[in-house]
Design a protein around this motif. Sequence first.
Motif, PDB file in Angstrom:
ATOM      1  N   ARG A 342     -53.393  21.266  -1.922  1.00  0.00           N
ATOM      2  CA  ARG A 342     -52.762  22.561  -1.655  1.00  0.00           C
ATOM      3  C   ARG A 342     -51.912  22.559  -0.400  1.00  0.00           C
ATOM      4  NH1 ARG A 342     -57.530  26.695  -1.526  1.00  0.00           N
ATOM      5  NH2 ARG A 342     -58.430  24.989  -0.317  1.00  0.00           N
ATOM      6  N   GLU A 343     -52.068  21.566   0.483  1.00  0.00           N
ATOM      7  CA  GLU A 343     -51.245  21.446   1.679  1.00  0.00           C
ATOM      8  C   GLU A 343     -50.210  20.360   1.434  1.00  0.00           C
ATOM      9  OE1 GLU A 343     -53.829  20.743   4.950  1.00  0.00           O
ATOM     10  OE2 GLU A 343     -54.766  22.723   4.841  1.00  0.00           O
ATOM     11  N   LEU A 344     -48.961  20.771   1.265  1.00  0.00           N
ATOM     12  CA  LEU A 344     -47.908  19.872   0.809  1.00  0.00           C
ATOM     13  C   LEU A 344     -46.809  19.759   1.854  1.00  0.00           C
ATOM     14  CD1 LEU A 344     -47.647  21.408  -2.760  1.00  0.00           C
ATOM     15  CD2 LEU A 344     -48.848  19.300  -2.158  1.00  0.00           C
ATOM     16  N   MET A 345     -46.015  18.685   1.728  1.00  0.00           N
ATOM     17  CA  MET A 345     -44.842  18.494   2.555  1.00  0.00           C
ATOM     18  C   MET A 345     -43.592  18.753   1.733  1.00  0.00           C
ATOM     19  SD  MET A 345     -45.837  15.109   4.774  1.00  0.00           S
ATOM     20  CE  MET A 345     -44.292  15.243   5.687  1.00  0.00           C
ATOM     21  N   GLU A 346     -42.558  19.228   2.381  1.00  0.00           N
ATOM     22  CA  GLU A 346     -41.307  19.528   1.693  1.00  0.00           C
ATOM     23  C   GLU A 346     -40.821  18.302   0.928  1.00  0.00           C
ATOM     24  OE1 GLU A 346     -36.821  21.213   2.701  1.00  0.00           O
ATOM     25  OE2 GLU A 346     -38.170  20.608   4.316  1.00  0.00           O
ATOM     26  N   GLY A 347     -40.428  18.516  -0.341  1.00  0.00           N
ATOM     27  CA  GLY A 347     -39.951  17.429  -1.185  1.00  0.00           C
ATOM     28  C   GLY A 347     -41.038  16.722  -1.967  1.00  0.00           C
ATOM     29  N   GLN A 348     -42.307  17.016  -1.662  1.00  0.00           N
ATOM     30  CA  GLN A 348     -43.401  16.343  -2.359  1.00  0.00           C
ATOM     31  C   GLN A 348     -43.554  16.898  -3.775  1.00  0.00           C
ATOM     32  OE1 GLN A 348     -47.020  16.508  -0.125  1.00  0.00           O
ATOM     33  NE2 GLN A 348     -48.107  15.065  -1.420  1.00  0.00           N
ATOM     34  N   ARG A 349     -43.944  16.025  -4.701  1.00  0.00           N
ATOM     35  CA  ARG A 349     -44.141  16.426  -6.091  1.00  0.00           C
ATOM     36  C   ARG A 349     -45.552  16.966  -6.258  1.00  0.00           C
ATOM     37  NH1 ARG A 349     -40.474  17.554 -10.092  1.00  0.00           N
ATOM     38  NH2 ARG A 349     -41.393  17.228 -12.153  1.00  0.00           N
ATOM     39  N   LEU A 382     -52.633  23.855 -19.514  1.00  0.00           N
ATOM     40  CA  LEU A 382     -51.236  24.065 -19.157  1.00  0.00           C
ATOM     41  C   LEU A 382     -50.925  23.157 -17.970  1.00  0.00           C
ATOM     42  CD1 LEU A 382     -49.365  27.422 -18.613  1.00  0.00           C
ATOM     43  CD2 LEU A 382     -49.564  25.812 -16.733  1.00  0.00           C
ATOM     44  N   THR A 383     -49.786  22.490 -17.998  1.00  0.00           N
ATOM     45  CA  THR A 383     -49.368  21.610 -16.908  1.00  0.00           C
ATOM     46  C   THR A 383     -47.960  21.968 -16.483  1.00  0.00           C
ATOM     47  OG1 THR A 383     -50.753  19.807 -17.738  1.00  0.00           O
ATOM     48  CG2 THR A 383     -49.022  19.226 -16.185  1.00  0.00           C
ATOM     49  N   PHE A 384     -47.766  22.084 -15.153  1.00  0.00           N
ATOM     50  CA  PHE A 384     -46.458  22.457 -14.607  1.00  0.00           C
ATOM     51  C   PHE A 384     -46.248  21.682 -13.313  1.00  0.00           C
ATOM     52  CE2 PHE A 384     -43.836  25.161 -11.815  1.00  0.00           C
ATOM     53  CZ  PHE A 384     -42.700  25.293 -12.608  1.00  0.00           C
ATOM     54  N   SER A 385     -45.076  21.021 -13.169  1.00  0.00           N
ATOM     55  CA  SER A 385     -44.792  20.207 -11.984  1.00  0.00           C
ATOM     56  C   SER A 385     -43.473  20.625 -11.359  1.00  0.00           C
ATOM     57  CB  SER A 385     -44.735  18.715 -12.348  1.00  0.00           C
ATOM     58  OG  SER A 385     -45.962  18.274 -12.882  1.00  0.00           O
ATOM     59  N   LEU A 386     -43.361  20.422 -10.038  1.00  0.00           N
ATOM     60  CA  LEU A 386     -42.109  20.668  -9.329  1.00  0.00           C
ATOM     61  C   LEU A 386     -42.137  19.943  -7.999  1.00  0.00           C
ATOM     62  CD1 LEU A 386     -41.969  24.116  -7.556  1.00  0.00           C
ATOM     63  CD2 LEU A 386     -44.085  23.210  -8.471  1.00  0.00           C
ATOM     64  N   SER A 387     -40.929  19.721  -7.435  1.00  0.00           N
ATOM     65  CA  SER A 387     -40.794  19.191  -6.072  1.00  0.00           C
ATOM     66  C   SER A 387     -40.655  20.387  -5.132  1.00  0.00           C
ATOM     67  CB  SER A 387     -39.571  18.274  -5.967  1.00  0.00           C
ATOM     68  OG  SER A 387     -39.727  17.148  -6.807  1.00  0.00           O
ATOM     69  N   VAL A 388     -41.606  20.544  -4.231  1.00  0.00           N
ATOM     70  CA  VAL A 388     -41.713  21.792  -3.484  1.00  0.00           C
ATOM     71  C   VAL A 388     -40.661  21.896  -2.391  1.00  0.00           C
ATOM     72  CG1 VAL A 388     -44.158  22.098  -3.948  1.00  0.00           C
ATOM     73  CG2 VAL A 388     -43.453  20.778  -1.956  1.00  0.00           C
ATOM     74  N   ARG A 389     -40.242  23.119  -2.172  1.00  0.00           N
ATOM     75  CA  ARG A 389     -39.395  23.520  -1.061  1.00  0.00           C
ATOM     76  C   ARG A 389     -40.160  24.549  -0.235  1.00  0.00           C
ATOM     77  NH1 ARG A 389     -34.445  25.575  -4.496  1.00  0.00           N
ATOM     78  NH2 ARG A 389     -36.238  26.435  -5.598  1.00  0.00           N
ATOM     79  N   PRO A 390     -39.650  24.892   0.970  1.00  0.00           N
ATOM     80  CA  PRO A 390     -40.400  25.845   1.799  1.00  0.00           C
ATOM     81  C   PRO A 390     -40.704  27.167   1.099  1.00  0.00           C
ATOM     82  CG  PRO A 390     -38.729  24.757   3.120  1.00  0.00           C
ATOM     83  CD  PRO A 390     -38.513  24.296   1.702  1.00  0.00           C
ATOM     84  N   ASN A 391     -39.755  27.662   0.266  1.00  0.00           N
ATOM     85  CA  ASN A 391     -40.001  28.955  -0.387  1.00  0.00           C
ATOM     86  C   ASN A 391     -40.942  28.855  -1.582  1.00  0.00           C
ATOM     87  OD1 ASN A 391     -38.280  27.602  -2.064  1.00  0.00           O
ATOM     88  ND2 ASN A 391     -36.727  29.206  -2.172  1.00  0.00           N
ATOM     89  N   VAL A 415     -46.454  24.775   2.367  1.00  0.00           N
ATOM     90  CA  VAL A 415     -45.435  23.719   2.383  1.00  0.00           C
ATOM     91  C   VAL A 415     -44.970  23.514   3.812  1.00  0.00           C
ATOM     92  CG1 VAL A 415     -43.176  22.988   1.546  1.00  0.00           C
ATOM     93  CG2 VAL A 415     -44.684  24.325   0.061  1.00  0.00           C
ATOM     94  N   ALA A 416     -45.222  22.315   4.364  1.00  0.00           N
ATOM     95  CA  ALA A 416     -44.786  21.973   5.717  1.00  0.00           C
ATOM     96  C   ALA A 416     -43.307  21.513   5.621  1.00  0.00           C
ATOM     97  CB  ALA A 416     -45.679  20.886   6.281  1.00  0.00           C
ATOM     98  N   ALA A 417     -42.551  22.114   6.498  1.00  0.00           N
ATOM     99  CA  ALA A 417     -41.119  21.728   6.674  1.00  0.00           C
ATOM    100  C   ALA A 417     -40.823  21.540   8.135  1.00  0.00           C
ATOM    101  CB  ALA A 417     -40.233  22.840   6.124  1.00  0.00           C
ATOM    102  N   PRO A 418     -40.037  20.487   8.526  1.00  0.00           N
ATOM    103  CA  PRO A 418     -39.684  20.305   9.939  1.00  0.00           C
ATOM    104  C   PRO A 418     -38.750  21.415  10.395  1.00  0.00           C
ATOM    105  CG  PRO A 418     -38.466  18.763   8.561  1.00  0.00           C
ATOM    106  CD  PRO A 418     -39.474  19.436   7.684  1.00  0.00           C
TER     107      PRO A 418
END
Length: 554
Positions: A342-349, A382-391, A415-418
Amino acid sequence: MTARLRLVCLLLSGVLAWHRCGVSLRVDLSPSGPLFKLGERQQLACSVDDCPVTPVISWTPLDDRPLNARVRTRDNLSLLTFEPVDMEHEGPLLCKVTCGEQHKQAKTHIRLYAFPSDPEIRGHDPIRAGEESTLTCQLRDLYPAESLTLDWLRGGQVVRSVPGEAGATSVQSAYTFTPQRAESGENVTCRATLDLHDLPPPERTRQTVTRLHVTFAPVVTVLSDPGTVLSGSVLILSCSTSGNPAPVLMWTFRPEDGGPLEVKGHSETLVLAAQAGEFRCEARNHEGKDSKAVRVRINGEMLPCACSCTARKRSWVSRRDCAFGLPAASPSNTSMLVSPGRELMEGQRVTFTCRSHGAPPPVLVLSREGVELWRSDSNPWLTFSLSVRPNDAGQYRCDASNSLGTQRVTQNVTVAAPPRNTTVVVAPSAVVSAGQNVTVSCQSAGFPPPDVVLERPADGTQRRSADGVFRLLNVTVRDSGLYRVNASNPLGHQVRVFRLTVTEPGARTLPALAAILVPVAAALVLDHFRRSKKKGSYRLTSSTPAPEQHPFSA
């Protein structure tokens, strides 16, 4: 001598006799301890104060080095421009000044550095769990190498440190370790620190972070065991595995009566009519395979639900479900898995997987902050994937519903973003008068929220602010100079630079004063000559002074 001529003589004598009054010649170099970056355009200034005439300024490098720089001199200021800074510019340098009969010089030592790029990590291609692996980190084209240190960090702790050697142009370090399965996805950092006095902190450190990709053979961790089930019921089997890369699953079934092996599916959940026999879940990737089996037994026969339901409850189940003898059940065991976490970095799948049991099969809906993202009308998952952004941060919800009820689960994702979009506003202006108050406001986007530091490189002073607002009260000329605003969080930093100029009304240097007084004196002399010509004659000196008359005599 008239009063006007007396004023002329007083002004001229005051300028020419300034030095005789005890004011000494002063020569200053700026910056006082120059530290220049190789390849950049830099300037060194030599300024002269308390010289009543135009001084003669010259530059002299020591150690038999060529100057190889452009000199531009005007009045009491000489600028030495390096375009660009080269290795031959390092060393001692003199600024020599001649002011009339006075001679003075100022000496400085130019230091150079090169820190052009981030460290480069190699060997982080997929590595196998349990096998010794080596990562290498290299930094090229740096100077001076003896002032640099390469550190390996894991979990915020330094695990290996290598200093640079004098005369080298690169530094390399190797880190050997044995990765474990649980360490896949862990960050490893190579940090380069150039420890030079006067080098601003944001420019002292560069680092590169790589994520370990540890491969290992699959392991079937959980296989549901329904044991004995009723004939005609719905059989739901689930198989959980671990492995890197992600294993490919295959369900096989061997009937209890010894019939041929059958392939039943390839997903984590298997839903079908109950059958007696052995169900096997096999997980496979290029590192190996693993499997587990469960035996299902059939006991008795399930009556059609229409026969077992009361008249009041018949409306809960459709005719199709009753015709096939399926049990009526509202959604249960609804779950939502967020992988890799649940703790992700920007751009992570990231992949969201929703599951639920029920009859009729529930409709699954995945939403974020109330906005629907995906829907499954027939499958129990149900399965859903995305590359996360800050929003993409927020609350995700999985709703499972059928004609008998609804069940929902939620998960909060960050979502952590620099730091980014950093802005700096200086109010009322970047040019103010002494005694005014100056407010510096910084805004920066990022998660975790960036820390904001206001730094003055000239003396290394730093100020921190929780809200990004800095107040400089009653500023003086000493507060003039370059300022840096550094917004940073654990993922990176962003720097903004501005220059503050503080003026002090009424303050004038000796050359500036002379520049005003001499023209005034000349104007007074010319005016005296003009007035004398109108009277027919003029006289500057006389061998026999005329007797003075009292202004009130007859």
